[in-house]
Scaffold this motif. Sequence first.
Motif, mmCIF file in Angstrom:
data_model
loop_
_atom_site.group_PDB
_atom_site.id
_atom_site.type_symbol
_atom_site.label_atom_id
_atom_site.label_comp_id
_atom_site.label_asym_id
_atom_site.label_seq_id
_atom_site.Cartn_x
_atom_site.Cartn_y
_atom_site.Cartn_z
ATOM 1 N N ASP A 230 0.830 -1.208 0.000
ATOM 2 C CA ASP A 230 0.000 0.000 0.000
ATOM 3 C C ASP A 230 0.864 1.258 0.000
ATOM 4 O O ASP A 230 0.605 2.206 -0.752
ATOM 5 N N ARG A 231 1.891 1.281 0.851
ATOM 6 C CA ARG A 231 2.736 2.465 0.955
ATOM 7 C C ARG A 231 3.571 2.662 -0.311
ATOM 8 O O ARG A 231 3.748 3.793 -0.777
ATOM 9 N N LEU A 232 4.110 1.575 -0.857
ATOM 10 C CA LEU A 232 4.901 1.701 -2.074
ATOM 11 C C LEU A 232 4.054 2.186 -3.241
ATOM 12 O O LEU A 232 4.480 3.044 -4.026
ATOM 13 N N GLU A 233 2.858 1.649 -3.375
ATOM 14 C CA GLU A 233 1.972 2.059 -4.465
ATOM 15 C C GLU A 233 1.630 3.542 -4.380
ATOM 16 O O GLU A 233 1.485 4.222 -5.403
ATOM 17 N N ALA A 234 1.496 4.048 -3.163
ATOM 18 C CA ALA A 234 1.175 5.465 -2.983
ATOM 19 C C ALA A 234 2.307 6.373 -3.432
ATOM 20 O O ALA A 234 2.093 7.573 -3.657
ATOM 21 N N GLY A 235 3.512 5.807 -3.592
ATOM 22 C CA GLY A 235 4.673 6.609 -3.954
ATOM 23 C C GLY A 235 5.109 6.497 -5.400
ATOM 24 O O GLY A 235 6.196 6.976 -5.751
ATOM 25 N N VAL A 236 4.280 5.867 -6.247
ATOM 26 C CA VAL A 236 4.698 5.667 -7.636
ATOM 27 C C VAL A 236 3.469 5.615 -8.537
ATOM 28 O O VAL A 236 2.366 5.253 -8.097
ATOM 29 N N ASP A 237 3.645 5.977 -9.788
ATOM 30 C CA ASP A 237 2.595 5.862 -10.794
ATOM 31 C C ASP A 237 2.510 4.398 -11.218
ATOM 32 O O ASP A 237 3.473 3.846 -11.740
ATOM 33 N N MET A 238 1.364 3.764 -10.979
ATOM 34 C CA MET A 238 1.218 2.343 -11.271
ATOM 35 C C MET A 238 0.681 2.072 -12.680
ATOM 36 O O MET A 238 0.449 0.923 -13.028
ATOM 37 N N LYS A 239 0.516 3.115 -13.498
ATOM 38 C CA LYS A 239 0.072 2.875 -14.870
ATOM 39 C C LYS A 239 1.233 2.283 -15.675
ATOM 40 O O LYS A 239 2.362 2.776 -15.603
ATOM 41 N N PRO A 240 0.967 1.227 -16.460
ATOM 42 C CA PRO A 240 2.040 0.627 -17.271
ATOM 43 C C PRO A 240 2.624 1.649 -18.246
ATOM 44 O O PRO A 240 1.904 2.498 -18.784
ATOM 45 N N VAL A 241 3.934 1.578 -18.427
ATOM 46 C CA VAL A 241 4.586 2.517 -19.354
ATOM 47 C C VAL A 241 4.459 1.992 -20.779
ATOM 48 O O VAL A 241 4.340 0.785 -21.022
ATOM 49 N N ASP A 242 4.486 2.926 -21.727
ATOM 50 C CA ASP A 242 4.435 2.545 -23.137
ATOM 51 C C ASP A 242 5.771 1.929 -23.559
ATOM 52 O O ASP A 242 6.827 2.259 -23.017
ATOM 53 N N ALA A 243 5.686 1.051 -24.537
ATOM 54 C CA ALA A 243 6.903 0.432 -25.051
ATOM 55 C C ALA A 243 7.742 1.466 -25.802
ATOM 56 O O ALA A 243 7.207 2.394 -26.413
ATOM 57 N N ASP A 244 9.051 1.304 -25.756
ATOM 58 C CA ASP A 244 9.978 2.183 -26.461
ATOM 59 C C ASP A 244 9.771 1.990 -27.972
ATOM 60 O O ASP A 244 9.876 0.863 -28.477
ATOM 61 N N PRO A 245 9.461 3.067 -28.716
ATOM 62 C CA PRO A 245 9.236 2.936 -30.174
ATOM 63 C C PRO A 245 10.410 2.288 -30.907
ATOM 64 O O PRO A 245 10.200 1.518 -31.853
ATOM 65 N N GLU A 246 11.620 2.589 -30.479
ATOM 66 C CA GLU A 246 12.783 2.001 -31.143
ATOM 67 C C GLU A 246 12.839 0.491 -30.902
ATOM 68 O O GLU A 246 13.208 -0.269 -31.805
ATOM 69 N N VAL A 247 12.449 0.074 -29.681
ATOM 70 C CA VAL A 247 12.417 -1.357 -29.384
ATOM 71 C C VAL A 247 11.319 -2.022 -30.200
ATOM 72 O O VAL A 247 11.508 -3.150 -30.723
ATOM 73 N N LEU A 248 10.158 -1.362 -30.321
ATOM 74 C CA LEU A 248 9.090 -1.922 -31.129
ATOM 75 C C LEU A 248 9.522 -2.093 -32.587
ATOM 76 O O LEU A 248 9.198 -3.094 -33.228
ATOM 77 N N ALA A 249 10.254 -1.125 -33.094
ATOM 78 C CA ALA A 249 10.718 -1.225 -34.480
ATOM 79 C C ALA A 249 11.691 -2.388 -34.645
ATOM 80 O O ALA A 249 11.640 -3.130 -35.634
ATOM 81 N N LEU A 250 12.567 -2.574 -33.670
ATOM 82 C CA LEU A 250 13.515 -3.672 -33.741
ATOM 83 C C LEU A 250 12.765 -5.021 -33.661
ATOM 84 O O LEU A 250 13.113 -5.979 -34.348
ATOM 85 N N ALA A 251 11.744 -5.064 -32.773
ATOM 86 C CA ALA A 251 10.969 -6.304 -32.647
ATOM 87 C C ALA A 251 10.214 -6.613 -33.922
ATOM 88 O O ALA A 251 10.153 -7.778 -34.358
ATOM 89 N N LYS A 252 9.674 -5.574 -34.549
ATOM 90 C CA LYS A 252 8.949 -5.779 -35.807
ATOM 91 C C LYS A 252 9.866 -6.306 -36.898
ATOM 92 O O LYS A 252 9.518 -7.204 -37.663
ATOM 93 N N ALA A 253 11.082 -5.742 -36.922
ATOM 94 C CA ALA A 253 12.050 -6.193 -37.921
ATOM 95 C C ALA A 253 12.479 -7.634 -37.655
ATOM 96 O O ALA A 253 12.736 -8.422 -38.574
ATOM 97 N N ALA A 254 12.546 -8.002 -36.361
ATOM 98 C CA ALA A 254 13.006 -9.343 -36.008
ATOM 99 C C ALA A 254 11.926 -10.390 -36.188
ATOM 100 O O ALA A 254 12.187 -11.510 -36.638
ATOM 101 N N PHE A 255 10.678 -10.024 -35.846
ATOM 102 C CA PHE A 255 9.596 -11.026 -35.828
ATOM 103 C C PHE A 255 8.626 -10.887 -36.994
ATOM 104 O O PHE A 255 7.811 -11.788 -37.219
ATOM 105 N N GLY A 256 8.663 -9.751 -37.698
ATOM 106 C CA GLY A 256 7.741 -9.574 -38.792
ATOM 107 C C GLY A 256 6.414 -9.008 -38.337
ATOM 108 O O GLY A 256 6.181 -8.745 -37.179
#
Length: 256
Positions: A230-256
């Motif tokens: 409870d205390r830790l959650e109150a001290g941080v934004d718990m919304k998931p972060v977006d994926a890094d666009p550069e990582v997504l591009a690399l994944a797309k190139a690797a996996f199609g």
Amino acid sequence: MAIDLADFEKGADYDGDYGDDLKALTERLARIQAAYINHGRTAIIAFEGWDASGKGGAIARLTASWDPRWYEVWPIGAPTAEERERHFLWRFWKGLPAKGEINIFDRTWYGRVLVERVEGFCTETEWKRAYDEINEFEAQQKDNGVTLIKLFMHITQKEQDRRFKDRLDCHWKRWKTGKDDYRNRARRDDYLKAYHTMFERTDTRWAPWKVVDANDKKSARIAVMTYVADRLEAGVDMKPVDADPEVLALAKAAFG
């Protein structure tokens, strides 16, 4: 209202499905650590309590799902010769967390107003001055954006004696007990007095104490994990972060 340890001695059995609740909290704490890493947040979890009150077991469950690269447990014992030559808080600065880290202290800077006070390892002037020094130290952490959580695990003399005997009876637990346990046990009244003053002087709005009835281990572990989550959650934004666009591009190139 002042904290009274006598209010935390029921030792009631855990009223719930311990296995399911432990699993749910473990998964929740994994997500919380990820949030601290992603957002570069920091936290300190400080444990105090009687010998054999279950601090180690609670810490083990608390960190069961955590990536060890992003947390550290600092077990605090007697200061070294080098540490004794400096201000008593010096050695704790070395254990403060960097961005993304959650660091745990198994015993803390409160040793100055507990064991050092009771056993005469510092002067009366030194331990009386330490309350303000500790409050200022903790305020500095808060002002630096650190989530500071302080827990005290309380057990009765009867329960402590039962656990001491259990450690002696089990060959694989004997390493957990030693002469210091019995020295401290003999001065329980002195420690109760020191704890009372500690709570009275350091239970602040920016760093409050949480006392846990640790007379039942399962109940205590769930209580610790729930409060910390409870205390830790109150001290941080718990919304998931977006994926890094550069990582997504690399994944797309690797996996199609």
